[in-house]
Design a protein around this motif. Sequence first.
Motif, PDB file in Angstrom:
ATOM      1  N   GLY A  99       0.812  -1.098   0.039  1.00 22.50           N
ATOM      2  CA  GLY A  99      -0.163  -0.115   0.085  1.00 22.50           C
ATOM      3  C   GLY A  99       0.962   1.342   0.106  1.00 22.50           C
ATOM      4  N   TYR A 100       1.955   1.218   0.557  1.00 24.33           N
ATOM      5  CA  TYR A 100       2.963   2.420   0.613  1.00 24.33           C
ATOM      6  C   TYR A 100       3.454   2.705  -0.712  1.00 24.33           C
ATOM      7  N   ILE A 101       3.627   1.729  -1.399  1.00 25.14           N
ATOM      8  CA  ILE A 101       4.162   1.762  -2.666  1.00 25.14           C
ATOM      9  C   ILE A 101       3.234   2.462  -3.756  1.00 25.14           C
ATOM     10  N   GLU A 102       1.962   1.843  -3.463  1.00 26.05           N
ATOM     11  CA  GLU A 102       0.989   2.557  -4.405  1.00 26.05           C
ATOM     12  C   GLU A 102       0.787   4.090  -4.138  1.00 26.05           C
ATOM     13  N   ALA A 103       0.641   4.156  -2.666  1.00 25.01           N
ATOM     14  CA  ALA A 103       0.656   5.662  -2.408  1.00 25.01           C
ATOM     15  C   ALA A 103       1.824   6.554  -2.997  1.00 25.01           C
ATOM     16  N   LYS A 104       3.176   6.130  -2.543  1.00 24.66           N
ATOM     17  CA  LYS A 104       4.136   6.823  -2.965  1.00 24.66           C
ATOM     18  C   LYS A 104       4.202   6.857  -4.710  1.00 24.66           C
ATOM     19  N   HIS A 164      17.684   0.258   5.041  1.00 22.67           N
ATOM     20  CA  HIS A 164      17.925   0.416   3.554  1.00 22.67           C
ATOM     21  C   HIS A 164      16.734  -0.161   2.875  1.00 22.67           C
ATOM     22  N   LEU A 165      15.833  -0.939   3.248  1.00 24.13           N
ATOM     23  CA  LEU A 165      14.497  -1.343   2.640  1.00 24.13           C
ATOM     24  C   LEU A 165      13.950   0.102   2.309  1.00 24.13           C
ATOM     25  N   LEU A 166      13.719   1.128   3.296  1.00 29.85           N
ATOM     26  CA  LEU A 166      13.033   2.391   3.183  1.00 29.85           C
ATOM     27  C   LEU A 166      13.551   3.191   1.938  1.00 29.85           C
ATOM     28  N   TYR A 167      15.132   3.157   2.213  1.00 22.18           N
ATOM     29  CA  TYR A 167      15.844   3.807   1.061  1.00 22.18           C
ATOM     30  C   TYR A 167      15.380   3.512  -0.234  1.00 22.18           C
ATOM     31  N   MET A 168      15.381   2.114  -0.349  1.00 22.69           N
ATOM     32  CA  MET A 168      15.089   1.630  -1.570  1.00 22.69           C
ATOM     33  C   MET A 168      13.640   1.918  -2.341  1.00 22.69           C
ATOM     34  N   LEU A 169      12.739   1.961  -1.200  1.00 19.57           N
ATOM     35  CA  LEU A 169      11.474   2.425  -1.400  1.00 19.57           C
ATOM     36  C   LEU A 169      11.316   3.704  -1.934  1.00 19.57           C
ATOM     37  N   TRP A 170      12.040   4.497  -1.171  1.00 23.88           N
ATOM     38  CA  TRP A 170      12.008   6.185  -1.748  1.00 23.88           C
ATOM     39  C   TRP A 170      12.402   6.184  -3.163  1.00 23.88           C
ATOM     40  N   ALA A 171      13.901   5.560  -3.062  1.00 27.11           N
ATOM     41  CA  ALA A 171      14.377   5.740  -4.451  1.00 27.11           C
ATOM     42  C   ALA A 171      13.426   5.219  -5.696  1.00 27.11           C
ATOM     43  N   MET A 172      12.878   4.215  -5.634  1.00 26.51           N
ATOM     44  CA  MET A 172      12.314   3.548  -6.594  1.00 26.51           C
ATOM     45  C   MET A 172      11.169   4.245  -6.930  1.00 26.51           C
ATOM     46  N   THR A 173      10.353   4.942  -5.870  1.00 26.01           N
ATOM     47  CA  THR A 173       9.241   5.573  -6.247  1.00 26.01           C
ATOM     48  C   THR A 173       9.297   6.994  -6.385  1.00 26.01           C
ATOM     49  N   GLN A 174      10.247   7.721  -5.796  1.00 28.44           N
ATOM     50  CA  GLN A 174      10.273   9.109  -6.180  1.00 28.44           C
ATOM     51  C   GLN A 174      11.298   9.301  -7.532  1.00 28.44           C
ATOM     52  N   HIS A 175      11.925   8.314  -7.928  1.00 28.18           N
ATOM     53  CA  HIS A 175      12.331   8.406  -9.122  1.00 28.18           C
ATOM     54  C   HIS A 175      11.278   8.829 -10.281  1.00 28.18           C
ATOM     55  N   TYR A 176      10.176   8.259 -10.304  1.00 27.34           N
ATOM     56  CA  TYR A 176       9.399   8.678 -11.343  1.00 27.34           C
ATOM     57  C   TYR A 176       8.861  10.344 -11.257  1.00 27.34           C
ATOM     58  N   ALA A 177       9.138  10.702 -10.052  1.00 29.81           N
ATOM     59  CA  ALA A 177       8.903  12.278 -10.158  1.00 29.81           C
ATOM     60  C   ALA A 177      10.277  13.122 -10.323  1.00 29.81           C
ATOM     61  N   ASP A 178      11.296  12.767  -9.554  1.00 30.39           N
ATOM     62  CA  ASP A 178      12.485  13.394  -9.888  1.00 30.39           C
ATOM     63  C   ASP A 178      13.193  13.254 -11.219  1.00 30.39           C
ATOM     64  N   PHE A 179      12.753  12.183 -11.850  1.00 32.51           N
ATOM     65  CA  PHE A 179      13.587  11.892 -13.274  1.00 32.51           C
ATOM     66  C   PHE A 179      12.204  11.901 -14.178  1.00 32.51           C
ATOM     67  N   GLY A 180      11.273  12.560 -13.921  1.00 31.26           N
ATOM     68  CA  GLY A 180      10.172  12.397 -14.993  1.00 31.26           C
ATOM     69  C   GLY A 180      10.607  13.228 -16.417  1.00 31.26           C
ATOM     70  N   HIS A 181      11.220  13.915 -16.358  1.00 30.26           N
ATOM     71  CA  HIS A 181      11.629  14.433 -17.713  1.00 30.26           C
ATOM     72  C   HIS A 181      12.555  13.324 -18.824  1.00 30.26           C
ATOM     73  N   GLN A 182      13.414  12.571 -17.837  1.00 31.33           N
ATOM     74  CA  GLN A 182      13.915  11.352 -18.508  1.00 31.33           C
ATOM     75  C   GLN A 182      13.087  10.106 -18.896  1.00 31.33           C
ATOM     76  N   ILE A 183      12.209   9.985 -17.767  1.00 30.67           N
ATOM     77  CA  ILE A 183      11.148   8.861 -18.198  1.00 30.67           C
ATOM     78  C   ILE A 183      10.302   9.376 -19.561  1.00 30.67           C
ATOM     79  N   GLU A 184       9.921  10.551 -19.634  1.00 34.27           N
ATOM     80  CA  GLU A 184       9.155  10.914 -20.731  1.00 34.27           C
ATOM     81  C   GLU A 184       9.895  10.882 -21.995  1.00 34.27           C
ATOM     82  N   THR A 185      11.061  11.185 -22.036  1.00 28.27           N
ATOM     83  CA  THR A 185      11.925  11.354 -22.960  1.00 28.27           C
ATOM     84  C   THR A 185      12.207   9.879 -23.620  1.00 28.27           C
TER      85      THR A 185
END
Length: 215
Positions: A99-104, A164-185
């Motif tokens: 559920g946390y992954i879905e929300a993030k 470290h699990l939390l760090y991975m969760l943050w990295a994986m989910t927030q990547h889609y916001a922080d690197f949105g331009h790269q993903i769109e490209t």
Amino acid sequence: MNPNAQVSRISKGKRTEIRRENERVILDAAEKVFAEAGYGGATMQLIADMAGLPKANLHYYFPTKEALYRQVVRNIFEIWLHAADTFDEAPGPVEGIGGYIEAKMAISRRHPFGSKVWASEVMHGAPVIQDYLETTLREWTAGRMAVIQRWVDEGKMAPVDPRHLLYMLWAMTQHYADFGHQIETLNGGRPLSDAQWREATETVKAVILRGIGVV
């Protein structure tokens, strides 16, 4: 009923509504400007122009740029805090972490600028919000780590380091916001569709939940 009192209440309610709307417009504009220009490059005039309001209005609601910036950061962090409510209510990691992954992931889609503001601040050593990291974030992280460790101790998931699990969760989910331009490209210059967001969310969930041995 005193007619004057009734008019006064209506007038007060209208002023409160206008204030809330102005604050929302200012914060939305500030989030975008801070994300694109950084704290140093952003100015109250730039934010006023983005909001379509006189600069004096910004100073009425937020007397300084730092006060406005801290409110933007606080807003995105509070949204993230609510995303973790699944931890406290879930019977186990499938529901809690899933559920946390879905929300993030949903937050990364709806609030990309706020996430970028946070990322930029932290990457520059958190010059404005270090106190926030040392108090609110530290306490929040300790609480979530305790829940994950309890699930490990109860045999509900593989023995992994909660931090470290939390760090991975943050990295994986927030990547889609922080690197949105790269993903769109890489997506042909187009934002991810609803179906692609669902696929991304399910992929992150599958990788994490399989990794901790719960599916």
